[in-house]
Design a protein around this motif. Sequence first.
Motif, short mmCIF file in Angstrom:
data_model
loop_
_atom_site.label_atom_id
_atom_site.label_comp_id
_atom_site.label_asym_id
_atom_site.label_seq_id
_atom_site.Cartn_x
_atom_site.Cartn_y
_atom_site.Cartn_z
N ASP A 77 51.73 48.61 38.86
CA ASP A 77 50.36 49.12 38.90
C ASP A 77 49.51 48.36 39.92
O ASP A 77 48.43 48.80 40.29
N GLY A 78 50.00 47.20 40.38
CA GLY A 78 49.27 46.41 41.37
C GLY A 78 47.99 45.80 40.85
O GLY A 78 47.07 45.51 41.61
N GLY A 79 47.92 45.62 39.54
CA GLY A 79 46.73 45.00 38.96
C GLY A 79 45.51 45.90 38.97
O GLY A 79 44.37 45.44 38.82
N GLN A 80 45.72 47.20 39.17
CA GLN A 80 44.59 48.15 39.32
C GLN A 80 44.02 48.60 37.97
O GLN A 80 42.81 48.60 37.78
N ASP A 81 44.91 49.01 37.09
CA ASP A 81 44.48 49.57 35.81
C ASP A 81 44.13 48.43 34.84
O ASP A 81 45.02 47.79 34.29
N LYS A 82 42.86 48.20 34.68
CA LYS A 82 42.41 47.05 33.87
C LYS A 82 42.80 47.18 32.39
O LYS A 82 42.84 46.20 31.66
N LYS A 83 43.08 48.42 31.98
CA LYS A 83 43.36 48.63 30.55
C LYS A 83 44.67 47.95 30.12
O LYS A 83 44.79 47.51 28.98
N ILE A 84 45.64 47.86 31.03
CA ILE A 84 46.92 47.25 30.69
C ILE A 84 46.68 45.83 30.14
O ILE A 84 47.16 45.47 29.07
N LEU A 85 45.90 45.05 30.89
CA LEU A 85 45.70 43.66 30.48
C LEU A 85 44.59 43.53 29.45
O LEU A 85 44.56 42.55 28.70
N VAL A 132 50.46 36.51 42.35
CA VAL A 132 50.38 37.68 41.49
C VAL A 132 50.21 37.24 40.02
O VAL A 132 49.41 37.83 39.28
N LEU A 133 50.92 36.21 39.63
CA LEU A 133 50.80 35.72 38.25
C LEU A 133 49.44 35.03 38.03
O LEU A 133 48.91 35.03 36.91
N LYS A 134 48.89 34.48 39.11
CA LYS A 134 47.53 33.91 39.04
C LYS A 134 46.53 35.05 38.76
O LYS A 134 45.61 34.90 37.95
N THR A 135 46.73 36.18 39.44
CA THR A 135 45.87 37.35 39.21
C THR A 135 45.99 37.81 37.75
O THR A 135 44.99 38.13 37.10
N PHE A 136 47.21 37.84 37.26
CA PHE A 136 47.45 38.20 35.86
C PHE A 136 46.63 37.28 34.94
O PHE A 136 45.90 37.74 34.07
N GLN A 137 46.74 35.97 35.18
CA GLN A 137 46.02 35.00 34.34
C GLN A 137 44.51 35.14 34.46
O GLN A 137 43.80 35.01 33.46
#
Length: 150
Positions: A77-85, A132-137
């Motif tokens: 998703d490339g970190g686009q859909d905020k609902k996932i997280l 990418v994992l930093k973005t996840f966090q």
Amino acid sequence: CASAAEFISVLSFWGPLKADPKSYGEVVLQRLFETKPDSQKLFPKFADLSKEQLQNNPDLQAHGGIVLCKLTEFLQDGGQDKKILKDLAESHAKLHKIPRIYFQIISDVICEVVAEKIEGFDTDAQTALKNVLKTFQTQMGEHYDELGFD
Ligand code: MNH
């Protein structure tokens, strides 16, 4: 924040993890519990199991698969859909009560395991995965802030 190119770079070597999420997920969770034994206590299903009981454990493999599949979903998703997280942060803060520091720890473990297991995972790819994992966090952290959870 990771760039779109970094998400693409990570996806370019993510194939084996996407194809076999249970095996890689199992290794990640085993390494997490070894590196940070506190983390095991946060899983009611695994808290009281010995190291031996965590070997070839179908529940651990299944949960490892669930974690890896969710990570693959985030990457694709490339970190686009905020609902996932948003949903993930809600369950981890409110239900599982996982302090955010553990997402840093599991991110480091994932980088370590991927570097060991994936061929051709060069320093550029390592940097991309780290970012990418930093973005996840960071995104998880924003939801944790809204929920008022550590
Ligand atoms: Mn985690 C359940 C994904 C990191 C502890 N986790 C789940 C579920 C998903 C998931 C998907 C099932 C659906 C849900 O409850 O929302 N978890 C992840 C991902 C990461 C992650 C993608 C990071 C990468 N989780 C962590 C960390 C811990 C943790 C770090 C603790 C140290 N997770 C849990 C626990 C459950 C869970 C506990 C509930 C397990 C169960 O009893 O079924």
